[in-house]
Write a protein that holds these residues in place. Structure first.
Motif, PDB file in Angstrom:
ATOM      1  N   VAL A  55       0.819  -1.209   0.000  1.00 40.24           N
ATOM      2  CA  VAL A  55       0.000   0.000   0.000  1.00 40.24           C
ATOM      3  C   VAL A  55       0.858   1.267   0.000  1.00 40.24           C
ATOM      4  N   GLU A  56       1.690   1.448   1.029  1.00 39.96           N
ATOM      5  CA  GLU A  56       2.399   2.717   1.188  1.00 39.96           C
ATOM      6  C   GLU A  56       3.419   2.986   0.077  1.00 39.96           C
ATOM      7  N   LEU A  57       4.323   2.020  -0.156  1.00 46.67           N
ATOM      8  CA  LEU A  57       5.345   2.249  -1.170  1.00 46.67           C
ATOM      9  C   LEU A  57       4.768   2.386  -2.581  1.00 46.67           C
ATOM     10  N   PRO A  58       3.799   1.556  -2.982  1.00 47.89           N
ATOM     11  CA  PRO A  58       3.203   1.789  -4.315  1.00 47.89           C
ATOM     12  C   PRO A  58       2.554   3.160  -4.448  1.00 47.89           C
ATOM     13  N   LEU A  59       1.879   3.636  -3.405  1.00 53.00           N
ATOM     14  CA  LEU A  59       1.251   4.952  -3.478  1.00 53.00           C
ATOM     15  C   LEU A  59       2.287   6.074  -3.494  1.00 53.00           C
ATOM     16  N   ALA A  60       3.399   5.853  -2.815  1.00 50.30           N
ATOM     17  CA  ALA A  60       4.443   6.882  -2.750  1.00 50.30           C
ATOM     18  C   ALA A  60       5.400   6.822  -3.942  1.00 50.30           C
ATOM     19  N   LEU A  61       5.297   5.777  -4.771  1.00 49.37           N
ATOM     20  CA  LEU A  61       6.280   5.560  -5.842  1.00 49.37           C
ATOM     21  C   LEU A  61       6.463   6.747  -6.782  1.00 49.37           C
ATOM     22  N   PRO A  62       5.409   7.392  -7.276  1.00 49.15           N
ATOM     23  CA  PRO A  62       5.650   8.527  -8.183  1.00 49.15           C
ATOM     24  C   PRO A  62       6.486   9.638  -7.549  1.00 49.15           C
ATOM     25  N   VAL A  63       6.239   9.927  -6.277  1.00 50.11           N
ATOM     26  CA  VAL A  63       6.996  10.979  -5.594  1.00 50.11           C
ATOM     27  C   VAL A  63       8.436  10.527  -5.357  1.00 50.11           C
ATOM     28  N   ILE A  64       8.626   9.247  -5.029  1.00 49.66           N
ATOM     29  CA  ILE A  64       9.982   8.714  -4.847  1.00 49.66           C
ATOM     30  C   ILE A  64      10.764   8.806  -6.150  1.00 49.66           C
ATOM     31  N   LEU A  65      10.120   8.453  -7.261  1.00 42.24           N
ATOM     32  CA  LEU A  65      10.784   8.530  -8.569  1.00 42.24           C
ATOM     33  C   LEU A  65      11.175   9.963  -8.911  1.00 42.24           C
ATOM     34  N   ALA A  66      10.361  10.929  -8.500  1.00 40.83           N
ATOM     35  CA  ALA A  66      10.696  12.332  -8.728  1.00 40.83           C
ATOM     36  C   ALA A  66      11.980  12.698  -7.984  1.00 40.83           C
ATOM     37  N   GLY A  67      12.139  12.196  -6.773  1.00 40.80           N
ATOM     38  CA  GLY A  67      13.358  12.443  -6.012  1.00 40.80           C
ATOM     39  C   GLY A  67      14.568  11.787  -6.646  1.00 40.80           C
ATOM     40  N   ILE A  68      14.389  10.565  -7.147  1.00 45.35           N
ATOM     41  CA  ILE A  68      15.481   9.867  -7.820  1.00 45.35           C
ATOM     42  C   ILE A  68      15.884  10.619  -9.089  1.00 45.35           C
ATOM     43  N   ARG A  69      14.893  11.103  -9.817  1.00 41.51           N
ATOM     44  CA  ARG A  69      15.184  11.868 -11.043  1.00 41.51           C
ATOM     45  C   ARG A  69      16.028  13.093 -10.724  1.00 41.51           C
ATOM     46  N   LEU A  70      15.644  13.826  -9.697  1.00 38.30           N
ATOM     47  CA  LEU A  70      16.403  15.014  -9.311  1.00 38.30           C
ATOM     48  C   LEU A  70      17.822  14.644  -8.905  1.00 38.30           C
ATOM     49  N   SER A  71      17.958  13.560  -8.150  1.00 44.98           N
ATOM     50  CA  SER A  71      19.275  13.111  -7.706  1.00 44.98           C
ATOM     51  C   SER A  71      20.163  12.737  -8.890  1.00 44.98           C
ATOM     52  N   VAL A  72      19.598  12.045  -9.876  1.00 46.74           N
ATOM     53  CA  VAL A  72      20.368  11.635 -11.047  1.00 46.74           C
ATOM     54  C   VAL A  72      20.853  12.853 -11.830  1.00 46.74           C
ATOM     55  N   ILE A  73      19.964  13.824 -12.037  1.00 50.59           N
ATOM     56  CA  ILE A  73      20.342  15.004 -12.815  1.00 50.59           C
ATOM     57  C   ILE A  73      21.441  15.791 -12.107  1.00 50.59           C
ATOM     58  N   ILE A  74      21.328  15.920 -10.791  1.00 52.88           N
ATOM     59  CA  ILE A  74      22.384  16.597 -10.029  1.00 52.88           C
ATOM     60  C   ILE A  74      23.705  15.842 -10.172  1.00 52.88           C
ATOM     61  N   SER A  75      23.647  14.517 -10.059  1.00 53.21           N
ATOM     62  CA  SER A  75      24.862  13.701 -10.107  1.00 53.21           C
ATOM     63  C   SER A  75      25.517  13.726 -11.483  1.00 53.21           C
ATOM     64  N   LEU A  76      24.728  13.794 -12.544  1.00 52.46           N
ATOM     65  CA  LEU A  76      25.308  13.818 -13.885  1.00 52.46           C
ATOM     66  C   LEU A  76      26.232  15.019 -14.070  1.00 52.46           C
ATOM     67  N   GLY A  77      25.803  16.168 -13.575  1.00 59.47           N
ATOM     68  CA  GLY A  77      26.648  17.349 -13.670  1.00 59.47           C
ATOM     69  C   GLY A  77      27.797  17.321 -12.687  1.00 59.47           C
ATOM     70  N   THR A  78      27.504  16.884 -11.465  1.00 58.87           N
ATOM     71  CA  THR A  78      28.524  16.870 -10.412  1.00 58.87           C
ATOM     72  C   THR A  78      29.635  15.873 -10.706  1.00 58.87           C
ATOM     73  N   ALA A  79      29.309  14.784 -11.384  1.00 58.17           N
ATOM     74  CA  ALA A  79      30.299  13.731 -11.648  1.00 58.17           C
ATOM     75  C   ALA A  79      31.467  14.219 -12.493  1.00 58.17           C
ATOM     76  N   THR A  80      31.292  15.328 -13.190  1.00 57.09           N
ATOM     77  CA  THR A  80      32.396  15.832 -14.023  1.00 57.09           C
ATOM     78  C   THR A  80      33.612  16.211 -13.188  1.00 57.09           C
ATOM     79  N   ILE A  81      33.392  16.586 -11.926  1.00 59.83           N
ATOM     80  CA  ILE A  81      34.541  16.974 -11.095  1.00 59.83           C
ATOM     81  C   ILE A  81      35.347  15.757 -10.665  1.00 59.83           C
ATOM     82  N   GLY A  82      34.797  14.559 -10.872  1.00 61.98           N
ATOM     83  CA  GLY A  82      35.533  13.353 -10.508  1.00 61.98           C
ATOM     84  C   GLY A  82      36.832  13.202 -11.277  1.00 61.98           C
TER      85      GLY A  82
END
Length: 251
Positions: A163-190
């Motif tokens: 119940v809880e995780l399936p209902l929260a999944l769209p919002v969780i995916l939004a957070g993952i999307r934001l994290s990925v986009i931030i990391s793609l740019g930040t990874a260049t400093i590696g």
């Protein structure tokens, strides 16, 4: 999705694939950006290999961030863990408080040069958006829905997973999307600590004053960001449609 949007995404994907596999085809476009007979196309390594390495480290760091952030958010939304919410927020804020370059400087003496310090920086930097979105998604589940699940005989784990995780999944995916986009740019400093990635192209351009190299590294990162952002956005919308929620409710 409109036909124009599909066409744009397909064109961006085709451009990215052709550019990283056959960059010499685009040499004519970068020659005006060079001086003193400098090479127009990055020639110190394979753009395809660097792109794959870049995506790999971002994927691994985001996966690790997702596992910890989701687990932590689940814990602090249970009765036994609610008192740890302030501490958890402080912990996940560490990655956003310290600049990634500072994390690299601290991590290199501990784990050496290469991908490891970059992984640590991206892992810490990606925790906050995933944690906060998971927390928001779980706390927004209707108490009536949870009560109905209890009435059906579901125990705490069944309510969480069914119940809880399936209902929260769209919002969780939004957070993952934001994290990925931030990391793609930040990874260049590696690349400053010898990690393989597209930052290597940008740094080579800075060191040789070659604008063509800088633009090539930035172009590939930008195309990756657009395509991955749209791909994860489609996943969010698909999850929202399954729940019968309006798309504009997704953060």
């Amino acid at each position: 999705m409109s036909t124009r949007a599909v066409t744009f995404r397909a064109a961006a994907l085709l451009l990215l694939v052709v550019f990283v596999t056959r960059p010499q085809l685009f040499a004519f476009a970068f020659v005006p950006l060079t001086a003193n007979n400098a090479p127009a196309i990055y020639n110190q390594g394979s753009l395809l290999a660097l792109t794959l390495s870049h995506v790999r480290i971002v994927f691994l760091a985001t996966l690790a961030s997702t596992i910890l952030a989701v687990a932590l958010a689940i814990f602090v939304t249970r009765p036994a863990g609610r008192e740890f919410l302030p501490l958890s927020r402080s912990l996940v804020n560490i990655g956003q408080t310290f600049p990634p370059i500072a994390v690299l400087a601290i991590a290199v003496p501990l784990v050496g040069f290469g991908e490891k310090p970059t992984f640590i920086a991206l892992f810490l930097y990606g925790l906050l958006p995933i944690f906060e979105n998971t927390l928001a998604g779980l706390t927004e589940v209707s108490p009536r829905t949870l009560e109905a699940a209890r009435g059906m005989g579901m125990n705490a784990w069944q309510r969480l997973w069914q119940v809880e995780l399936p209902l929260a999944l769209p919002v969780i995916l939004a957070g993952i999307r934001l994290s990925v986009i931030i990391s793609l740019g930040t990874a260049t400093i590696g690349s400053t600590v010898a990690a393989k990635g597209l930052g290597e192209v940008i740094i080579a351009g800075l060191q040789s004053n070659n604008v063509a190299f800088i633009l090539q590294g930035g172009l590939v990162v930008a195309l990756l960001a657009v395509l991955i952002h749209d791909g994860l956005g489609l996943a969010e919308r698909a999850a929202a449609r399954r729940l019968g929620r309006p798309l504009d409710e997704i953060a």
